[in-house]
Each structure stands twice: as C-alpha cells, then as structure tokens.
Design an enzyme around this catalytic site. Structure first.
Site, mmCIF file in Angstrom:
data_model
loop_
_atom_site.group_PDB
_atom_site.id
_atom_site.type_symbol
_atom_site.label_atom_id
_atom_site.label_comp_id
_atom_site.label_asym_id
_atom_site.label_seq_id
_atom_site.Cartn_x
_atom_site.Cartn_y
_atom_site.Cartn_z
ATOM 1 N N HIS A 113 77.652 19.230 35.548
ATOM 2 C CA HIS A 113 76.357 18.744 36.035
ATOM 3 C C HIS A 113 76.566 17.738 37.167
ATOM 4 C CE1 HIS A 113 73.854 20.667 33.066
ATOM 5 N NE2 HIS A 113 74.444 20.069 32.046
ATOM 6 N N HIS A 115 82.054 19.785 30.619
ATOM 7 C CA HIS A 115 80.694 20.310 30.771
ATOM 8 C C HIS A 115 79.808 19.350 31.550
ATOM 9 C CE1 HIS A 115 76.989 22.452 29.415
ATOM 10 N NE2 HIS A 115 76.476 21.250 29.549
ATOM 11 N N GLU A 116 79.763 18.105 31.113
ATOM 12 C CA GLU A 116 78.877 17.145 31.780
ATOM 13 C C GLU A 116 79.315 16.899 33.214
ATOM 14 O OE1 GLU A 116 76.069 16.363 30.658
ATOM 15 O OE2 GLU A 116 76.419 17.280 28.702
ATOM 16 N N HIS A 149 77.220 19.412 40.332
ATOM 17 C CA HIS A 149 76.000 20.010 40.880
ATOM 18 C C HIS A 149 75.242 18.977 41.718
ATOM 19 C CE1 HIS A 149 72.682 23.200 39.800
ATOM 20 N NE2 HIS A 149 72.967 23.178 41.080
#
Length: 698
Positions: free
Chosen positions: A489, A485-486, A492
């Site tokens: 980011h 998940h991290e 991104h």
C-alpha cells in the site's frame, strides 16, 4: 451549499496553530513536535469553512465553466482541511486519547454535512454537467485523466442525491450524519472492548510454550496497565497469534472465548445496538438513492459492478474452501482434538504440531530468524530497491506522532546509474499499544499531486508486541507477510505519478486497492529475498537452507483454514448489507442468531474455523471503510495471483518488471479505470485460474 444547511464554524484560524500554514518540514510532513490535541478541532473547522468559501466562489463564478475554473479549482480547494484532517485521522487510530475520540464524536456529523454541502450543490453540479455535455458533444477535448476525473465527479453527484427532491436531500443529509456518528462510536467501543477483553494470566505455568520474548512483552503490557502478571492483548481478528504457541488448553480457550465474545458482553462496550442501527440506516440510504440495498450501492461504484458478481465469486470459492478446511481438520485430529472434532481454540496449536511434524518447522523455531530490522531493511526495502530503484534513509531528526514512529526518506533512481532524487517519506509505526486499534493499515499524510506540486508522505501501522528495551523484535511469519503487504500500500502511495490529488495513489475502488499490496506480499516468499532477511538475530547465521525450502513447500498447507475464515467474514458482510430496511433485525438478541443463520446459509458454518471477524468486532465494515466491500481482498487476489504469474512468465524480480508494474499500474493511481491499468500490464482481462491454483481450490 444553501444557507439552511451551513454549519457554524470559525472562518479564521489562529496563525499560531501548526496547521494554519503548510508545514515547512521536508515533504510537508506535519510538525508533530508542535501539534497538540487542541489544535486539531479548530483547524478542521476552519478548514471546512475555508473550503466552503472556495467552493462558493467556484459555484458563483459568472464565467462559463472550464477545466481550470471548475475541475482544477475543486481539486485545489480544501488544502487547510486536508492538512489537518489527514494528520488527525492518522493519529486517531494509531495513538488515540479520550480527547481525540471526543473530537471524532463531535466532528463526524460535520464531516458528513460538509461533504453533502459540496456534492449536493446544484450550482456546482450544473457547471460540471456543462463540461460533461460539452465533452460528449465534441466541443471540449479533455486529457484522459481529466475526462476520468469529470466522469467520477458526475457519478459522485448522482450517488450523493443531487437528483432527489429537497425533502429527500434533507433526509439523506440526516442519514449521512447519523451513519458517520455511529461508525465513530463503533470504533470507539471496539477499542475499549478489545482492551477490556485482554486476558490476564497470573500463573506463569499457564503460559507454557510461549517464547521468552513474547512473555516479556506480555509482562510489560501488564505493567503498563498497573496489573500483576502477564497480559495477552487482543488483536483485531478472531484467531489470536499466541494460540499457536500456548501449550495449556485452558489458556487457549480463555483467549479464544475472550476474542469471540468482544462486543456482545453487555455494558457500555457492547457494539450490537450500534451495528444494527448502522445496517438499518445504510439500507434506508441505499433505497433512497434507488438501490435495492447497501451492498448494491457499494458494488455499483466498484470494479465488481454488481452484487451478483460478488455473490458468484464468493459462492464459487466457498464450498471448495470449506472442503479443504475439513480435510485439514482431519489431519489435525490425528494429533489432538476430541470426539467433537478440533476446537477453534486448538486449531493453531495443533496446526503448528502438524507443520512441525510434516514440514519440521514451527513459529518458535523460525522467530529468531525473523528479526524486524532485518526483515524491514534486507527484505521489504531490498525488494523495493531491486524492483523500483528505491533507497531508504532513516531520518531521526524528523518527528512522528508517537516516540515509536520512525521516519525514512525515500530516494528514487528512475533509471540505473541516474542520481537519486527525493521521492517522499515513509513512516513506520510497528508496535502495538493500548492507544492503538488492532490490525494493520496504511495512511497518507501528504498525497502526491503534480497540480499542487506535492510529494507523498505515507504511514504503515502494524501491531507487533514490543519487546523490553534492548531486546530484538522477533516476528512470526504472519507478521512478516503483513509487513510486506502494508508496504505494498505504501508503494502505491509513494510511486503515484498523477496530476490531481483526488486520483493519487490508493484513491481507487476498494475492491482494487488491496491488489498492489497483495502483489508485494509475494516478495516475502521469493527465495532471493527470503534468504536475505532470514538470518539469526544473534549469530548472524542464515536460516538453514532446508528450512527455507520447507517453508516454500508448506505454502499451500493451511489455505483451507485461511480461505474459509476469510470467506466467512466476507459472506457475513454481504449478509448484513444485502438486507432491505424491513429485513434488518430489531433486537440485540438477534445479532448472533442472524450471524449463525447467515453462515449456515452460505455453507461456511464450520465451528472449528470461525469467521476472521464476527459481526460485533468487524471494524472493517462497521467502523471503517469496507462496508459491503470486505470481499475486496479476494477480488483483488484474482488480479494479484494473475500478476504473480505475469512476473514468473517474465523473469521474476527484475528492474524491468518492476518498472512496468510501476508505470502501467502503481503510478496511475485513480487517474483511469483501474481494470484498464491491469489490462495494460497483463495484456488481457484477469483470469481466476491462478488464484484457484494458489489456494488449492482448482
């Protein structure tokens, strides 16, 4: 920026300060080997002064406003401040010290005043408005990203109070300064309170069921604090990971009680007074700006648009989620529990028993197959390579802000067969420590910008218990999905391809920012990737195929619990922030009763499944940037689940799909309406049906 509101700060910075000039390290990585605590404050203060001077020059420019002398000049301003502040705000939660916390207390109101000085400058607003008027009249043609930049800037001016009277602007400045001070205070109390709440176990028998490496980590944590025994440190959320393994019910209850009591125990680390004042001042600020309450103020600048939209979605999900949780509780009660049902402290332990019986799996059996290095390299990095053509080379020669921080150079091959080019840096800070706040997050030390010719430097923080030296780091499954998940980011930020720094990477509305990271989580479940990293750390044997199949089959189990605990927190956030000033409780003794009443009113008051965060340790909304925005995770998951369906319809984990997701969405950052980016990828607006099916709520 009138003189009556200026803050006295030094205008010159000692050239010996590491922030005085851009870093000469690759990609502008801050030179943490040279940076000391005492360097931050003077650099930030000088940075504020420098940016005020830069903005003053823009505001007083006698030439008519142009994109170059107004918008681009604003985007170029504040580079000293950005260098110092990004490094500081990265280190503060990751490796805090009393000195760094003192700096935050002093600087918080100055940051608020600094931002106000820019966004309340009538001269600057007039120049931006002149550009907006010219564009609206057809006299000025703007590139799409520039037009969106100007649109968001005008919105920012309005939301900052540019249209208020001078007296009301003064009031707004005071509110902003006090709010930022209180947010800093909440975070500081929360960290100290979490350390204080850690459970010391002195009899090893009370740790029955806990794995050997987890016990070794607890032993090391106790020794680090000069204590004799085993220290079970608090993670940020209510439900602690160790509860799944601990066989002794009394130990589980100690951990659960300590977790849920944080911030409401009296003494200097009690957060109730701070959160009440925050709720009150945010409500006052919202009404001053013409909004009904703080939640309306937040939703107006998000993709949701209105609190009615937020309430409708949460209200649609809550009843089905609680019904699922109650069905799960009934299953757990067949294994254990009492006449009163399943206690919150026992849920994870009984859940493991059911999972082991029904799916023949438990965390203890899985952990030897989930070793950090394999998960990182053969899971997270491999998926990024397959999708986006990225590769990662560790750079031990480059310094992090703590010895545990690892630096990787990221290389990019845009098309198969092309030579790799340097894309940026990824820093991984994976282990928990007393100086790090709980949870997991991503930060940027350098943001990508074509205007400034800068490539990204991003950081991921997790809170994995560090094993003794020489021992492998074995994960539970939740930590695996958190790592993916991290890193979503991080992608991104790394794959941003925009002109303006303020539009880079994760600079999107908060109810959109979780979307790409939640998409990246799905690759932890992808059979091809899972089989690659799920390998026994000692024998090298792959995880048994039937275990992998069972894990995939078990995904829906537990969704009642996870959805309910999340929704309870999201609804609690809305309850606090949909209050008018007159409705905010006035006594600390009212905080927990207000919470109980809010959960009951929303239909999520299920004692077996408490909120993921209670009010008193809800750092996302009282110490971080998610006030009235915690709903963002589920809002983003609507987009995420729909995108997972898109991947499935188009062949799954392929380079072609990865490139489409990269170019149409990740690369765009905040340079256009994020929902337009989604619709460009998906070919239509988002559909909630895939989320309902994923969560078992259809």
């Amino acid at each position: 920026m009138t003189s009556t509101h200026e803050t006295t700060t030094p205008t010159e910075l000692d050239p010996a300060n590491p922030f005085a000039a851009p870093s000469t390290l690759p990609y502008g990585l801050p030179d943490f080997s040279a940076i000391r605590e005492e360097h931050y404050e003077p650099a930030i203060l000088a940075g504020m002064a420098a940016q005020r001077a830069e903005v003053e020059a823009i505001a007083t420019n006698p030439e008519p406003a142009t994109v170059e002398n107004t918008l681009e000049a604003l985007e170029r301003s504040g580079q000293l401040l950005g260098r110092a502040a990004r490094a500081y705000f990265n280190q503060l939660p990751s490796d805090s010290t009393p000195g760094l916390e003192d700096i935050q207390e002093r600087l918080a109101p100055l940051f608020a005043a600094h931002q106000d000085a820019i966004t309340m400058d009538a001269r600057l607003h007039a120049r931006a408005k002149a550009l907006a008027d010219a564009a609206a009249a057809g006299d000025l043609e703007l590139e799409p990203d520039t037009a969106y930049l100007l649109e968001k800037l005008m919105t920012q001016f309005k939301r900052s109070g540019i249209e208020l009277s001078e007296a009301d602007q003064d009031t707004l400045r005071d509110l902003n300064a006090r709010i930022t001070t209180l947010e800093a205070s909440f975070g500081r109390k929360l960290l100290a309170g979490a350390n204080e709440a850690s459970v010391l176990v002195t009899d090893e028998a009370d740790l029955a069921g806990l794995s050997a490496d987890a016990k070794a980590g607890a032993r090391a944590a106790a020794e680090a604090r000069g204590q004799d025994g085993w220290l079970l440190e608090m993670q940020l959320f209510t439900h602690q990971n160790v509860l799944a393994s601990l066989e002794v019910a009394a130990t589980r209850e100690r951990v659960q009680s300590a977790s849920m009591a944080r911030g409401a125990t009296g003494g200097e680390n009690d957060t109730r007074e701070v959160l009440l004042e925050l709720a009150l001042l945010r409500a006052r600020r919202a009404q001053l700006l013409g909004y009904e309450h703080h939640a309306a103020y937040i939703a107006d600048d998000a993709t949701a648009g209105t609190t009615a939209a937020v309430n409708e979605m949460l209200g649609r999900l809550a009843p089905a989620a609680v019904a699922n949780a109650r069905r799960e509780a009934a299953e757990l009660a067949k294994v254990g529990g009492s006449a009163d049902g399943v206690a919150a402290a026992d849920w994870s332990y009984l859940n493991e028993a059911v999972r082991k019986e029904r799916f023949d799996l438990d965390d203890a059996a899985l952990r030897p197959y989930l070793e950090l290095e394999r998960v990182l390299h053969d899971g997270v990095f491999t998926a990024a390579g397959l999708l986006f053509g990225l590769s990662f080379v560790e750079r031990p020669d480059l310094p992090g802000y703590h010895p545990d921080v690892r630096v990787f150079e990221v290389f990019d091959s845009v098309e198969p067969g092309e030579p790799n080019t340097g894309l940026g840096l990824f820093l991984g800070d994976f282990y928990t420590r007393e100086s790090k706040r709980g949870g997991a997050w991503m930060d940027s030390l350098v943001v990508q910008s074509a205007l400034l010719d800068e490539k990204p430097v991003v950081v991921n923080n997790l809170n994995i218990v560090k094993p003794p030296a020489g021992e492998p780091t074995l994960l539970v499954w939740d930590e695996v999905t958190t790592l993916f998940h991290e890193f979503g980011h991080a992608l991104h930020g790394l794959l941003s391809d925009v002109r303006y720094p303020s539009q880079s990477g994760t600079s999107v509305p908060r109810d959109f920012v979780e979307y790409p990271s939640q998409v990246n989580e799905m690759w932890s479940w992808e059979p091809e990737i899972l089989k690659s990293f799920a390998v026994h750390h000692a024998t090298g044997e792959p995880m048994p195929a039937q275990w992998v199949d069972t894990m995939l089959a078990s995904r829906v189990w537990g969704e009642g619990f996870s959805t309910t605990e999340y929704l309870a927190a999201a609804l609690l956030d809305q309850a606090w922030h949909q209050l008018t000033p007159e409705q905010v409780p006035t006594s600390v003794d009212d905080v927990l009763p207000f919470e109980a009443a809010a959960l009951a009113a929303a239909g999520v008051d299920f004692a077996s499944v408490p909120p993921r965060y209670r009010s008193t340790y809800f750092n996302h909304i009282f110490g971080g940037g998610y006030s009235a925005g915690y709903y963002s995770y589920i809002w983003s998951e609507v987009l995420d689940a729909d995108t997972v369906q898109w991947y499935a319809e188009n062949g799954g984990l392929t380079r072609e799909n990865g490139e489409a997701f990269r170019r149409k969405l990740l690369a765009r950052g905040g340079s256009q309406d994020p929902l337009a980016s989604f619709e460009d990828l998906r070919g239509r607006a988002a559909d909630i049906t895939p989320l309902l099916e994923r969560r078992g709520l259809a």
